[in-house]
Enzyme design. Structure first.
Site, short mmCIF file in Angstrom:
data_model
loop_
_atom_site.label_atom_id
_atom_site.label_comp_id
_atom_site.label_asym_id
_atom_site.label_seq_id
_atom_site.Cartn_x
_atom_site.Cartn_y
_atom_site.Cartn_z
N ASP A 18 -15.83 -29.63 -27.84
CA ASP A 18 -14.56 -28.90 -27.86
C ASP A 18 -14.85 -27.56 -28.56
O ASP A 18 -15.88 -27.41 -29.24
CB ASP A 18 -13.48 -29.70 -28.60
CG ASP A 18 -12.07 -29.20 -28.23
OD1 ASP A 18 -11.96 -28.06 -27.69
OD2 ASP A 18 -11.09 -29.92 -28.48
C1 NOJ Z 1 -9.45 -26.67 -27.76
C2 NOJ Z 1 -8.75 -27.82 -27.08
O1 NOJ Z 1 -8.77 -28.93 -27.94
C3 NOJ Z 1 -9.36 -28.20 -25.75
O2 NOJ Z 1 -8.55 -29.16 -25.14
C4 NOJ Z 1 -9.50 -26.98 -24.90
O3 NOJ Z 1 -10.03 -27.34 -23.63
C5 NOJ Z 1 -10.37 -25.98 -25.59
N1 NOJ Z 1 -9.76 -25.60 -26.87
C6 NOJ Z 1 -10.60 -24.71 -24.75
O4 NOJ Z 1 -9.43 -23.97 -24.71
#
Ligand code: NOJ
Length: 842
Positions: free
Chosen positions: A272
């Site tokens: 993530d």
């Molecule tokens: C953080 C989020 O938790 C995740 O779901 C997302 O895909 C990424 N940021 C990218 O934006």
């Protein structure tokens, strides 16, 4: 491809169940036929590609680089590789881009309980990612609704792993059938937003630790990820939090052992955004790509580590093969559209969105058939609440301005900026114009002068009062309480105190506390509108006026008291999943707590009857091999050895009849109770099907149980095991025991290996070889402690399929009827038999 076109048309033609002649305009959804390869072919191509890359290029590819997308994998120009674009979100192409369809939220599609709609939504989402040239979609999101307050519940599929798993499976299939890589997220146990990136003891940016046992991990949280892998998911995103004290993105146990070894996942693990905390340890722990790459922990930073031997080049190669295999798997190397996030990819997806927006709406209360409205006699409608109307649509590209007003989605990276939004008020006004209704409205819900005045208005006295309330949430913040936003409860009570037919419409991200007014006798109907996307207005009007008979079902339990859920957001950096597998309805069942509304609950404008439940062992019967379920399950599992686990072993058939006056749908739900050794909750969801029936129509429904469905995770043996003993199958319309319609407890599993025979003192009265008509039976009142040698054809040392008769001392007469002590005990049905493998579990 999963369906052929003809099947789809057939499915769609039965998907509508209108109670009058008006209809939702739509057309059969078209599936792009993408040329795909097998995993073996894809891996071979990725290997060949990797051999042409320099070590520098390979290291570079293990971290994202800057670009227009949320994440970007660097190009390799001399190999004609243009890089890979990763973009949010699970509900459409997100991150603020324009000309995308904001599809109904994950929690809303789950509420349709309709696998065909799960698939179609995902396929349409895939078309939009593909239309903009995006390679990896950052979805589906499958974290379990463990905490009602979790800010991201709206992105996921509810509180049950089986339901979430089915959603995840069809999402991955639908998306990847369009040639777009699915990213199953957030792996794993990211069930709260609070402290997700902050832990004062272990480091400034490390998340809380989700602490849980092995059984709970397998049976609840890993389950939907396993379903995604079974569907062939190309990517998995590891989460911000820690799992049992180790950061998820460097957690050898969950990445290497559970995901890559046990589930045999052959794609890549991406972190993530900002969830990589260290470089080499993460790569060794199973992480393949650091995203978005700004922290400089992997990528080129791994080069010195390879040179000094801290990480092998073989592991770097493995990372590259995993990154590229999905690209080759889905044919992205051939004629994939070039990247342009501004492309208008919306097509006619509003039609599907309207359909699923309507199909996911749930009718919770309907006293004296308040709904649907009768426009011939019911002419006056008062509309209340800011949630009826729009609020700054599309101004904030992350949806964070959506705290008030009608909601189509929640906020954060999951949010998709809609091209338009039809709010309920607009749609109701249009309805009034077209059908000569009289409407008044107050959407400023702080304006009690206007509200009180409206309640005195002549003509409207005795009319219908529609009160719209909502609850919004977002990534990065959990809700503070479970009450409706903006004093919604006060609004409902004020209206209901003076309006004898008050209809409450709840537009919420997940569970809400309804207790302030739910028993008020003037609240004659409650509709859970969920998060129905930008066609919200059209959808709710179709439900209220009976153009569509509601058929959605709750995907979580709604408690009377917030403490009844038994779980909560932790403020202490340790989130202890001490409830184990007793989550949501499993917890309510175990502790005999009566909720306000049960998981799986939802009313219809018609009624259904159920009959003729029959369980049979799946053999080569045609009705199973031709069933839609089976066609859907032509698995793309990356490892064929695990396929058997997902094959049907029992089929459950029954008849359902629409005994009301209008067309409609019901969702029969199969709940299973396990033998004691499995230590399971009283009942567990293990099947469902949304069945559409015209008034008076009957259908035979076939549900199947796979080996996985009837197994439990045995922590001692470290494998899934079919428990020995009695299973009970219930067909119900919710998790409420009072909603059980059919019951069968004839499903027994016994095992004829020595150990089990002795342990369970199994008395075997008759044995018959599977598919044989000849029974070799013995009668004994004594437990048989050794495998009986009845006929030398029964060889218990190999995996031999047999039928075991356990219900008494029976034999087959010439007419294929079972006889017992001279009494006819019934025709030969599977009621009296069970099948197993002679050396199962050895
Ligand atoms: C953080 C989020 O938790 C995740 O779901 C997302 O895909 C990424 N940021 C990218 O934006």
């Amino acid at each position: 491809m999963m369906y052929d076109y003809i099947v789809l048309i057939g499915i769609l033609s039965t998907c509508f169940s209108f109670t009058n002649s008006a209809s939702i305009p739509t057309q059969p959804y078209k599936i792009t036929n993408v040329v795909t390869r097998s995993w073996d072919e894809a891996i071979a191509l990725a290997k060949g590609f990797a051999t042409q890359m320099t070590l520098e290029e390979k290291c570079n590819m293990t971290a994202g680089v800057g670009g227009h997308c949320a994440g970007f994998v660097s190009p390799v120009p001399h190999l004609n590789f243009g890089g890979l674009c990763f973009q949010d979100s699970p509900s459409g192409v997100g991150d603020g881009v324009q000309f995308s369809t904001a599809f109904v939220a994950g929690i809303h599609i789950a509420a349709t309980w309709d696998r065909d709609l799960f698939y179609q939504r995902a396929a349409a989402i895939g078309q939009e990612f593909r239309g903009k040239g995006v390679h990896f979609a950052l979805g589906p999101m499958m974290n379990i609704d463990r905490n009602a307050l979790h800010g991201r519940n709206w992105e996921g599929f509810g509180a049950d792993p089986y339901l979430s798993g089915e959603n995840s499976y069809y999402y991955v299939k639908g998306l990847q059938d369009q040639g777009v890589v699915a990213t199953a997220k957030h792996y794993i146990c990211n069930e709260q937003e609070s402290n997700r990136t902050y832990h004062p003891k272990t480091g400034p940016s490390q998340g809380y630790s989700a602490n849980l046992d092995d059984k709970t991990m397998h049976e609840i949280y890993l389950w939907p990820f396993a379903a995604s892998v079974a569907a062939g998911a190309g990517s998995v995103m590891c989460s911000y939090n820690q799992v049992n004290g180790t950061q998820a993105c460097q957690n050898n146990k969950i990445l290497n052992e559970l995901l890559k070894d046990e589930l045999q996942f052959q794609g890549n693990v991406m972190s993530d955004w900002g969830a990589t905390k260290v470089g080499v340890e993460s790569a060794l722990g199973g992480l393949d790509i650091e995203m978005p790459g700004r922290d400089g922990l992997m990528g080129y930073a791994l080069l010195p580590a390879v040179k000094n031997g801290s990480i092998t080049e073989a592991r770097i190669n493995d990372m590259i093969i995993r990154i590229l295999a999905p690209y080759f798997l889905l044919g992205q190397d051939q004629d994939y559209p070039s990247l342009n996030l501004n492309n208008d990819a919306t097509r006619d997806h509003y039609l599907l969105n309207r359909h699923i927006g309507t199909a996911g709406i749930i009718l919770l209360k309907n006293i004296d058939n308040t709904l649907p409205f009768n426009m011939n006699t019911e002419k006056f409608y008062s509309i209340y609440g800011s949630a009826a109307s729009r609020y700054n649509d599309g101004v904030d590209p992350h949806g964070l301005d959506g705290l008030d007003g009608a909601l189509y989605q929640g906020g954060g990276s999951g949010y998709v900026r809609p091209t338009y939004f039809i709010d309920p008020l607009t749609a109701l006004l249009t309805k009034a114009r077209d059908f000569h209704l009289q409407i008044q409205y107050v959407v400023d819900q702080d304006d009690y002068v206007a509200i009180n005045y409206s309640l005195e208005n002549s003509g409207f006295l005795g009319g219908k009062c529609l009160v719209f309330i909502n609850a919004w949430s977002s990534e990065g913040r959990d809700r503070h309480n479970l009450f409706a936003y903006h004093n919604g409860d006060k609004l409902v009570n004020t209206i209901a105190a003076r309006c004898a037919s008050t209809i409450v419409i709840v537009n919420s991200v997940s569970q809400l506390n309804l207790e302030a007014w739910i028993e008020n006798s003037n609240v004659t109907a409650v509709v859970w509108s969920g998060l129905p996307g930008p066609e919200y207005g059209s959808a709710i009007v179709d439900i209220l006026f009976g153009n569509y008979n509601p058929g959605g079902k709750l995907v979580f339990t709604i408690a009377k008291n917030d403490s009844d859920y038994g779980t909560n957001i932790t403020e202490t950096y340790n989130s202890n999943y001490t409830e184990g597998v007793f989550l949501d309805y499993r917890h309510f069942d175990k502790n005999n707590i009566i909720p306000r509304y049960y998981f799986g609950y939802g009313l219809s404008y018609t009624t259904f009857s159920f009959s003729a439940l029959m369980i049979s062992k799946v053999g080569q019967e045609n009705h199973i091999s031709q069933s839609l379920y089976r066609q859907r399950r032509v698995s793309s599992y990356s490892n064929k050895a695990l396929l058997r686990f997902y094959e049907s072993v029992y089929s459950i058939t029954f008849t359902i009849t629409n005994i009301g006056n209008v067309d409609g749908s019901e969702v029969p739900q199969l709940y299973l109770s396990f033998p004691e050794e499995a230590a399971e909750p009283p009942k567990i969801l293990r099947g469902f099907e949304r069945v559409y029936l015209e008034a008076g129509e009957s259908k035979t429904v076939t549900l199947v149980l796979t080996e996985r469905d009837i197994s439990y995770w045995n922590t001692v043996n470290q494998k899934w095991i079919i428990a020995s003993g009695k299973y009970t199958v219930w067909i119900a319309t919710s998790a409420n025991n009072a909603d059980i319609k059919l019951e069968d407890d004839s499903l027994y599993t016994y095992f004829i290996d020595n150990q089990r025979t002795i342990n369970h003192q199994l008395v075997i009265f008759g044995l018959r070889e599977l598919n044989s008509t000849e029974t070799k039976y013995i009668c004994s009142n004594q437990p048989i402690t050794d495998p009986p040698i009845i006929d030398k054809r029964f060889d218990f040392t190999s995996n031999y399929k047999i039928l075991i008769y356990t219900s008494g001392c029976y034999y087959l007469d010439a007419n294929n009827h079972w006889q017992s002590n001279g009494l006819v005990v019934g025709p030969l049905t599977n009621h009296y038999q069970t099948q197993c493998y002679s050396n199962q579990l050895k």
